[in-house]
Write an enzyme that holds these catalytic residues in place. Sequence first.
Site, mmCIF file in Angstrom:
data_model
loop_
_atom_site.group_PDB
_atom_site.id
_atom_site.type_symbol
_atom_site.label_atom_id
_atom_site.label_comp_id
_atom_site.label_asym_id
_atom_site.label_seq_id
_atom_site.Cartn_x
_atom_site.Cartn_y
_atom_site.Cartn_z
ATOM 1 N N LYS A 194 0.932 -1.158 -0.009
ATOM 2 C CA LYS A 194 -0.039 -0.112 -0.117
ATOM 3 C C LYS A 194 0.883 1.138 -0.040
ATOM 4 C CE LYS A 194 -3.665 2.009 2.534
ATOM 5 N NZ LYS A 194 -4.847 1.732 3.663
ATOM 6 N N HIS A 241 -0.263 4.495 0.324
ATOM 7 C CA HIS A 241 -0.710 5.837 1.007
ATOM 8 C C HIS A 241 -1.108 5.116 2.454
ATOM 9 C CE1 HIS A 241 -4.131 3.190 -0.715
ATOM 10 N NE2 HIS A 241 -4.976 3.921 0.285
#
Length: 219
Positions: free
Chosen positions: A102, A104
């Site tokens: 991921k 963010h």
Amino acid sequence: MHAHSLDFLDLAMEYDALRFGEFTLKSGRVSPYFFNLGSIASGAGMARLADGYAAALEDADIEYDSLFGPAYKGIPLVATLSCALAARGRDVAFTYNRKEAKDHGEGGVLVGAPLGRRVVIVDDVITAGTAVREAIDLIRANGSEVAGLLVALDRQERGADQRSPIQALGEDEGIPTIAVATLADVLGYAERRDFDADIRRAISAYQAEYGVAPAPGAA
């Protein structure tokens, strides 16, 4: 046969997760049985499944302080196993991974609690073993040790190098392997439940042709 193995196979039959007949596998082999843990898809079924995992892990008597479920099938397994262990008086943190990092928010690949010092990997059935080896590398890269591999069913079946994937993991990586049930248990179950003689003969013949001895350190 362990009591938890018998209950697990009863559960698999109830949910049609264990079927008998003729099934062509990815390897091209024609198996007299087929196992799909994903068919156990209800709260009651998952609770019984998790308790079977918990019983097998307790019987193995290995030292561990953390659980890890490889994406994707390992995620519900590790979460429900953690609940089952808590019901038995042991609160164990769990972690799982994303398939892709991921970029963010909190970022990263790992989700859940920080990995402990000694981690048990929880999965369903090991075929090629690729995903588990990736999990092993990930756990070690984060400074933790793999305490064991816990699966639902050990097919005890030879792979390309004449070892089963679970045997290969145990021998190559030095990792104890634990199965809720094995192919030998499936055969014993068929006899105990007085299945049709043709089914029992087919399982015995398949075991004789493709089977291996239990992996070193297997429980």
